[in-house]
Each structure stands twice: as structure tokens, then as C-alpha cells.
Write an enzyme that holds these catalytic residues in place. Structure first.
Site, PDB file in Angstrom:
ATOM      1  N   TYR A  51       0.854  -1.184   0.000  1.00 33.94           N
ATOM      2  CA  TYR A  51       0.000   0.000   0.000  1.00 33.94           C
ATOM      3  C   TYR A  51       0.891   1.236   0.000  1.00 33.94           C
ATOM      4  O   TYR A  51       2.097   1.158   0.223  1.00 33.94           O
ATOM      5  CB  TYR A  51      -0.904   0.030   1.240  1.00 33.94           C
ATOM      6  CG  TYR A  51      -0.208   0.573   2.459  1.00 33.94           C
ATOM      7  CD1 TYR A  51      -0.366   1.912   2.831  1.00 33.94           C
ATOM      8  CD2 TYR A  51       0.646  -0.215   3.210  1.00 33.94           C
ATOM      9  CE1 TYR A  51       0.302   2.431   3.928  1.00 33.94           C
ATOM     10  CE2 TYR A  51       1.313   0.292   4.314  1.00 33.94           C
ATOM     11  CZ  TYR A  51       1.135   1.615   4.665  1.00 33.94           C
ATOM     12  OH  TYR A  51       1.804   2.129   5.748  1.00 33.94           O
ATOM     13  N   LYS A  70       0.233   5.695   0.991  1.00 37.08           N
ATOM     14  CA  LYS A  70      -0.614   6.865   1.138  1.00 37.08           C
ATOM     15  C   LYS A  70       0.074   7.976   0.377  1.00 37.08           C
ATOM     16  O   LYS A  70       1.278   8.191   0.524  1.00 37.08           O
ATOM     17  CB  LYS A  70      -0.784   7.255   2.607  1.00 37.08           C
ATOM     18  CG  LYS A  70      -1.701   6.320   3.366  1.00 37.08           C
ATOM     19  CD  LYS A  70      -1.939   6.804   4.777  1.00 37.08           C
ATOM     20  CE  LYS A  70      -2.842   5.836   5.524  1.00 37.08           C
ATOM     21  NZ  LYS A  70      -3.012   6.252   6.925  1.00 37.08           N
ATOM     22  N   GLU A  71      -0.699   8.649  -0.458  1.00 40.32           N
ATOM     23  CA  GLU A  71      -0.129   9.761  -1.212  1.00 40.32           C
ATOM     24  C   GLU A  71      -0.956  11.017  -0.969  1.00 40.32           C
ATOM     25  O   GLU A  71      -2.166  10.954  -0.793  1.00 40.32           O
ATOM     26  CB  GLU A  71      -0.002   9.441  -2.697  1.00 40.32           C
ATOM     27  CG  GLU A  71      -1.232   8.991  -3.398  1.00 40.32           C
ATOM     28  CD  GLU A  71      -0.961   8.570  -4.829  1.00 40.32           C
ATOM     29  OE1 GLU A  71      -1.675   9.073  -5.714  1.00 40.32           O
ATOM     30  OE2 GLU A  71      -0.080   7.744  -5.071  1.00 40.32           O
ATOM     31  N   LYS A 103      -0.640  18.074 -11.846  1.00 38.48           N
ATOM     32  CA  LYS A 103      -0.985  17.543 -10.534  1.00 38.48           C
ATOM     33  C   LYS A 103       0.236  16.805  -9.993  1.00 38.48           C
ATOM     34  O   LYS A 103       0.849  16.014 -10.704  1.00 38.48           O
ATOM     35  CB  LYS A 103      -2.166  16.580 -10.652  1.00 38.48           C
ATOM     36  CG  LYS A 103      -2.683  16.037  -9.338  1.00 38.48           C
ATOM     37  CD  LYS A 103      -3.921  15.189  -9.603  1.00 38.48           C
ATOM     38  CE  LYS A 103      -4.625  14.773  -8.350  1.00 38.48           C
ATOM     39  NZ  LYS A 103      -5.843  14.015  -8.664  1.00 38.48           N
TER      40      LYS A 103
END
Length: 165
Positions: free
Chosen positions: A68, A70-71, A83
Site C-alpha cells: 500500500y 498513502k499519497e 498535478k
């Protein structure tokens, strides 16, 4: 050690249409369906799709060595279609990376076509430079291709509905 990789994908679509998919949270909603071999799920941790938004991405089995990440969205430029997101937890940070930034730029070539430029910038501990082999634009390249096909399919379906109406 610092480094970067870049990948360009020609869309055959106007930049504004492609940006609509990348600009906020819409992309995270369709990614698991479009690329189930890479992304198991994408969950909103905080935010509304703007700068500061955090996503929790769970990778499918086989996307070694990642489980996994998290960004966090750190830049969203609606005028220039740019972006940027950085990994704030998990992912390659677990393998000695101090920084892992992903930048998506939608570059208008003409009114009818654009390029999705996917760039990765990273910093890795000097003792872990062997882990730079994990750095790849392949997931972003697959994403660019899948999003392009998704948009084209949606446009075809809309045109078919309009023609029958």
C-alpha cells in the site's frame, strides 16, 4: 541519491477532457476497475480532491514489493493541467526512499490531442541505491493508457445515446 523518470503518452483527446479525469478524485474512483492487476482499491483518507488530499492506495497481489501507499496531493494547477502527489506513508518509503513524487502533466498539442506526461522524482538513501530498480513509470503509463481508453469509450457511449435520442 536523486533521480527521475518520465513517460509520455499521446491521447488523441483534448487536454481539457483528459484533465477532467486527473484533476480531482474521479480518477481514484475508476482506477481499481480500470487496472485491477495493479490497484486493489483507492480510499479517501482526508480532503476533497484539492491540495492536501490524502489517498490510501492498496496494491493488488503481485505488485512486488508494494502492499500500500498513502499519497498526498501537493500541487494542482488547473490552468496548466499539472498535478503532483508525494508518498507520505508506505510504498517505496519502506525501502529507503526519502522522497517519491509523481507529477502528471496534460500537455495540449492541438485542440484535438494532448500528451499525458508522467514524471517520477525520487531520493533514496545512499545505502539503499540498489532499490532504485523498483522505480518505474510503468503503473503511470498503464494508467495513462487506461484513462485515455476510458474517456474514449465514455465519449462513444454518449454519442451513441445522442444519435438514438
Amino acid at each position: 541519491m536523486k533521480g527521475s523518470l518520465c513517460h509520455d503518452f499521446e491521447t488523441g483527446l483534448p487536454a481539457a477532457e483528459v484533465w477532467e479525469m486527473y484533476r480531482g478524485l474521479r480518477i481514484s474512483q475508476v482506477v481499481p476497475q480500470l487496472l485491477p492487476d495493479i490497484f486493489k482499491k483507492a480510499e479517501l483518507v482526508e480532503g476533497d480532491g484539492g491540495v492536501g488530499t490524502v489517498l490510501h492506495l492498496t496494491f493488488s497481489h503481485g505488485v512486488a514489493p508494494l502492499e500500500y501507499q498513502k499519497e498526498k496531493f501537493i500541487k494542482i494547477d488547473h490552468e496548466n493541467y499539472v498535478k503532483e502527489a508525494i508518498i507520505v506513508e508506505g510504498g517505496l518509503l519502506d525501502y529507503g526512499f526519502q522522497k517519491y513524487l509523481m507529477r502528471i502533466e496534460i500537455i495540449g498539442q492541438t485542440d484535438k490531442t494532448s500528451t499525458i506526461r508522467s514524471t517520477i522524482e525520487y531520493e533514496v538513501d545512499d545505502e539503499k541505491t540498489g532499490n532504485t530498480s523498483f522505480v518505474s513509470t510503468s503503473a503511470l503509463a498503464c494508467l495513462a493508457e487506461a484513462i485515455t481508453e476510458y474517456i474514449k469509450t465514455q465519449k462513444s457511449a454518449e454519442q451513441a445515446c445522442e444519435e438514438t435520442a
